[in-house]
Structure formats: structure tokens, C-alpha cells
Design a protein around this motif. Structure first.
Motif, short mmCIF file in Angstrom:
data_model
loop_
_atom_site.label_atom_id
_atom_site.label_comp_id
_atom_site.label_asym_id
_atom_site.label_seq_id
_atom_site.Cartn_x
_atom_site.Cartn_y
_atom_site.Cartn_z
N GLY A 258 83.45 99.33 38.72
CA GLY A 258 82.52 99.53 39.82
C GLY A 258 83.00 100.60 40.79
O GLY A 258 82.20 101.39 41.30
N VAL A 259 84.31 100.61 41.06
CA VAL A 259 84.87 101.64 41.95
C VAL A 259 84.72 103.02 41.31
O VAL A 259 84.35 103.99 41.98
CB VAL A 259 86.36 101.35 42.24
CG1 VAL A 259 86.97 102.48 43.08
CG2 VAL A 259 86.52 100.02 42.95
N ALA A 264 82.48 108.46 40.97
CA ALA A 264 82.29 109.51 39.96
C ALA A 264 81.07 110.38 40.26
O ALA A 264 80.12 109.94 40.92
CB ALA A 264 82.15 108.89 38.57
N ASP A 265 81.12 111.61 39.77
CA ASP A 265 79.95 112.48 39.80
C ASP A 265 78.93 111.91 38.83
O ASP A 265 79.22 111.70 37.64
CB ASP A 265 80.36 113.90 39.39
CG ASP A 265 79.18 114.85 39.33
OD1 ASP A 265 78.53 114.90 38.26
OD2 ASP A 265 78.90 115.51 40.34
N LYS A 266 77.72 111.65 39.31
CA LYS A 266 76.72 110.94 38.50
C LYS A 266 76.30 111.73 37.27
O LYS A 266 76.12 111.17 36.18
CB LYS A 266 75.50 110.60 39.35
CG LYS A 266 75.80 109.65 40.51
CD LYS A 266 76.41 108.35 40.01
CE LYS A 266 76.72 107.38 41.13
NZ LYS A 266 77.96 107.73 41.86
N ARG A 267 76.13 113.02 37.39
CA ARG A 267 75.77 113.85 36.24
C ARG A 267 76.87 113.82 35.19
O ARG A 267 76.62 113.68 33.99
CB ARG A 267 75.52 115.28 36.71
CG ARG A 267 75.33 116.30 35.60
CD ARG A 267 74.01 116.14 34.91
NE ARG A 267 73.85 117.12 33.83
CZ ARG A 267 72.81 117.17 33.02
NH1 ARG A 267 71.83 116.29 33.15
NH2 ARG A 267 72.73 118.08 32.07
N GLU A 268 78.12 113.94 35.66
CA GLU A 268 79.27 113.93 34.75
C GLU A 268 79.41 112.57 34.07
O GLU A 268 79.71 112.49 32.87
CB GLU A 268 80.53 114.26 35.54
CG GLU A 268 81.72 114.67 34.68
CD GLU A 268 82.82 115.25 35.53
OE1 GLU A 268 83.23 116.39 35.26
OE2 GLU A 268 83.27 114.58 36.48
N MET A 288 76.26 98.44 37.94
CA MET A 288 75.26 99.15 38.75
C MET A 288 74.11 98.22 39.11
O MET A 288 73.91 97.17 38.49
CB MET A 288 74.70 100.34 37.95
CG MET A 288 75.72 101.33 37.44
SD MET A 288 74.91 102.64 36.45
CE MET A 288 76.34 103.42 35.69
N THR A 289 73.36 98.62 40.11
CA THR A 289 72.11 97.90 40.40
C THR A 289 71.14 98.20 39.27
O THR A 289 71.30 99.17 38.51
CB THR A 289 71.50 98.38 41.73
OG1 THR A 289 71.16 99.77 41.61
CG2 THR A 289 72.49 98.20 42.88
N GLU A 290 70.14 97.38 39.15
CA GLU A 290 69.16 97.58 38.08
C GLU A 290 68.50 98.95 38.18
O GLU A 290 68.31 99.63 37.17
CB GLU A 290 68.10 96.47 38.16
CG GLU A 290 67.11 96.48 37.00
CD GLU A 290 66.14 95.31 37.05
OE1 GLU A 290 65.09 95.37 36.38
OE2 GLU A 290 66.43 94.35 37.79
N ARG A 291 68.20 99.35 39.40
CA ARG A 291 67.56 100.66 39.60
C ARG A 291 68.51 101.80 39.22
O ARG A 291 68.11 102.75 38.55
CB ARG A 291 67.13 100.80 41.06
CG ARG A 291 66.43 102.13 41.36
CD ARG A 291 65.89 102.14 42.79
NE ARG A 291 65.27 103.41 43.10
CZ ARG A 291 65.93 104.48 43.54
NH1 ARG A 291 67.25 104.41 43.70
NH2 ARG A 291 65.29 105.61 43.81
N SER A 292 69.78 101.70 39.64
CA SER A 292 70.76 102.75 39.34
C SER A 292 70.99 102.87 37.83
O SER A 292 71.11 103.97 37.29
CB SER A 292 72.09 102.47 40.05
OG SER A 292 71.92 102.52 41.44
#
Length: 344
Positions: A258-259, A264-268, A288-292
Motif C-alpha cells: 500500500g505504501v 509510485a508514479d501511477k503511469r509507471e 487500492m480503493t475500488e475506484r483507483s
């Protein structure tokens, strides 16, 4: 020659301290040319240098030019660089206060920690027990009473049974230890134990090489290890056992993952997970949350086909991030050398 050398100095330079000169130099070098230097600094040094930099105000062009010319001249005149405790200490003398330099050098020469008891808590229980078994039981009792309970327990288990029982009894009867006694014990530990420990500790070269292999792209790593298998199979096996790979992220606790997800860079991360095993994908999505998680899956799907090398580079970046977070004490990594041990 150092940044403190007065030869050829513009008059304005005199009002800048050693740390201010270092900050001005780093500001002048900029992000591109100064990045390699920033990477070698500790977090505390980065904070100190950044704080100084933010308060510099206007720097005369003559000062900037002098610092850059001097820095360039010193680098150009070097046939090579030799990093050592002594050369590091000499360099810091032109940048940091004496008491700060002393603290830094003590930390890098021996186990980390602000106090002697912090440092002892970072020494292997077997090494510490080997030293303590030759000390008076009362001295051992005082030392163990100052350590963390979990570490003291492991040291007691390593001591000879008769000695450990004697020490426990003395700890039970112990009153408040006089400050003078503690000071004397600390000084003895510093001069007799820590100094010998820092000289005797040598890093396994296989550990350093495992870090080098971790930084390689997957194809180069495999080619190198396969070649090493032919020439030095024992070394190849040792390096493999010490490497922390992308697949090893699956051994982390969900809280640690989770950390990583948050930092982290989301695209990477999407690129890294696109080439990951399903089990590892689910571990990441589960933090992650369901949406994420839905947005991450959508990003991965919208990428279409991607090059395997790009996936591997993104995965290596996640591994480096995990190690950085572990070094900072923010997460725990499973030690690849042990089936059940965990390290900070």
C-alpha cells in the motif's frame, strides 16, 4: 584545495559560510549537473543543504563564477578519486560544523543510531553476545537493560546459559544506574567494541554485486548470470539468493504494498503491472480503493501492446522504490537470505 581557499576570492565571497558556498554551488550546477551529487547525500544532509539554499537570497555573479571555476579546476586536476573515511571527513570540514561532522562520521563508521544504545540495538545479537560473554555479569546486565526488549532477549539466548541466568537475576535486582557508571560503560563500548566492530565489518562483495544486477535490465541480468554460472557457479547462486526482484514484491505485507502504491508514479506502476503475474496484480489492486483499481485497470488496457523491455524497466523502478522505502524504515522487506526472517 577546498571551497574555503582564499586565493583569488572575490571580496563578496567572505560573507558566505562553507555550507552557503556549497549550497550556492549546487544551485549553480542545477538539476542536470548536480543530480549525481544529490544522490550521494543522506536525507539529513539534503535537508540541511536545501534549507541553506532556500535562504541564500541574491548571489553575486562573481561569487558563482569563482565557485564554478574552482570546482571545475579541482575536478579536472584529479587523476582519479579515492573515497575513504578520511577523504569524506576532509570534504565535510569545508561544509558542515565540526560537531555535525563528528556525528556523521561516527554513524557511517559504525552501526546506525543516535545514541550508543541505538547503535547496539543494530548490532547482530550473536556479535554482541560474543563480546558480552567476556564482561562482568553486572556490566552485561546494565547494557542489556538499556537495549530494546526484543534485542535483549535475542542476546540473552546467545549467551551461555549460566551467564544469562546470572544476568537476568542482576537485572531483576537492579536499581537506578548512576550516570557516571553509564558514561563509563558507553565510553568503553565506543573505544573497545564499536571501533573494533567498524574495522572488522566488511560487506560481502556478493551483496554489492546483487545490487548491481538488480539495476540491470532483465535480458542483461540473465545473460550475465548465465555466463557467471559457467565460470563461478557458487558466486552466481549467491548473487541470485541476495537479489530482490520484482516477483519478490509478492512476499510483502499488504500494508507495505500500500505504501508503494501511494508513492509510485501511477503511469509507471500501470506499465509494471501490465507484465506482472496475476497474483501480484491482485495484491496491488487489493491495496487500492475500488475506484483507483478500476482506473489502473483501464490505464493498463488503454496501453495496448507494450514492449517487454519497457515493462521490465518499470518493474525495476518499483523494486528501487521498495528498497528506498525500506532503507527509510517506511516498509519491511522479506530478507531473501532467510525463509522467515524480516528486515527493515
Amino acid at each position: 584545495m577546498s571551497l574555503m581557499t582564499p586565493i583569488g576570492e572575490p571580496p563578496e565571497l567572505k560573507r558566505f559560510s562553507g555550507q552557503q558556498r556549497a549550497a550556492a554551488l549546487m544551485l549553480a550546477l542545477g538539476r542536470e549537473h548536480g543530480a549525481a551529487i544529490w544522490e550521494q547525500l543522506s536525507m539529513e544532509e539534503v535537508k540541511e543543504l536545501s534549507s541553506t539554499m532556500s535562504q541564500l537570497g541574491r548571489i553575486p555573479s562573481a561569487v558563482v563564477e569563482h565557485l564554478l571555476v574552482q570546482f571545475s579546476g579541482e575536478v579536472a586536476s584529479m587523476a582519479s578519486l579515492h573515497g575513504s573515511f578520511e577523504s569524506t571527513e576532509r570534504l565535510l570540514e569545508g561544509v558542515l560544523p565540526t560537531d555535525r561532522i563528528k556525528d556523521i562520521m561516527e554513524e557511517i563508521r559504525g552501526p546506525s543510531g543516535r545514541t550508543m544504545w541505538d547503535k547496539l540495538s543494530n548490532v547482530s545479537e550473536s556479535v554482541l553476545a560474543s563480546y558480552l560473554k567476556n564482561e562482568y555479569p553486572q556490566t552485561v546486565a546494565v547494557i542489556l537493560s538499556k537495549l530494546r526488549a526484543d534485542h535483549a532477549a535475542r542476546v540473552l539466548a546467545e549467551l551461555p546459559r549460566e551467564l544469562s541466568v546470572d544476568v537476568i537475576q542482576r537485572m531483576l535486582r537492579m536499581d537506578t544506574v548512576q550516570k557516571e557508571v553509564l558514561t563509563q560503560i558507553e565510553q568503553t563500548l565506543k573505544t573497545e567494541f564499536m571501533s573494533n566492530l567498524s574495522r572488522s565489518q566488511r560487506r560481502d562483495p556478493h551483496e554489492a554485486m546483487a545490487e548491481v544486477f538488480n539495476a540491470m535490465d532483465r535480458s542483461t541480468e540473465e545473460a550475465m548470470l548465465n555466463a557467471l554460472d559457467d565460470r563461478a557457479p557458487d558466486s552466481a547462486e549467491r548473487i541470485r539468493s541476495l537479489m530482490f526482484t520484482f516477483e519478490d514484491l509478492a512476499t510483502l505485507l499488504p500494508s507495505a504494498v500500500g505504501v508503494i502504491v501511494r508513492r509510485a508514479d501511477k503511469r509507471e506502476m500501470a506499465l509494471a503491472l501490465k507484465g506482472a503475474p496475476d497474483e501480484l496484480k491482485q495484491l496491488f489492486f487489493g491495496t487500492m480503493t475500488e475506484r483507483s483499481a478500476k482506473l489502473m485497470r483501464d490505464d493498463m488496457a488503454s496501453m495496448g501492446p507494450v514492449r517487454a523491455r519497457d515493462c521490465e524497466e518499470a518493474q525495476s523502478a518499483l523494486v528501487r522504490l521498495a528498497k528506498q522505502l525500506a532503507d527509510a524504515g517506511e516498509i519491511m522487506l522479506v530478507d531473501p537470505r532467510s525463509d522467515d526472517a524480516m528486515i527493515l
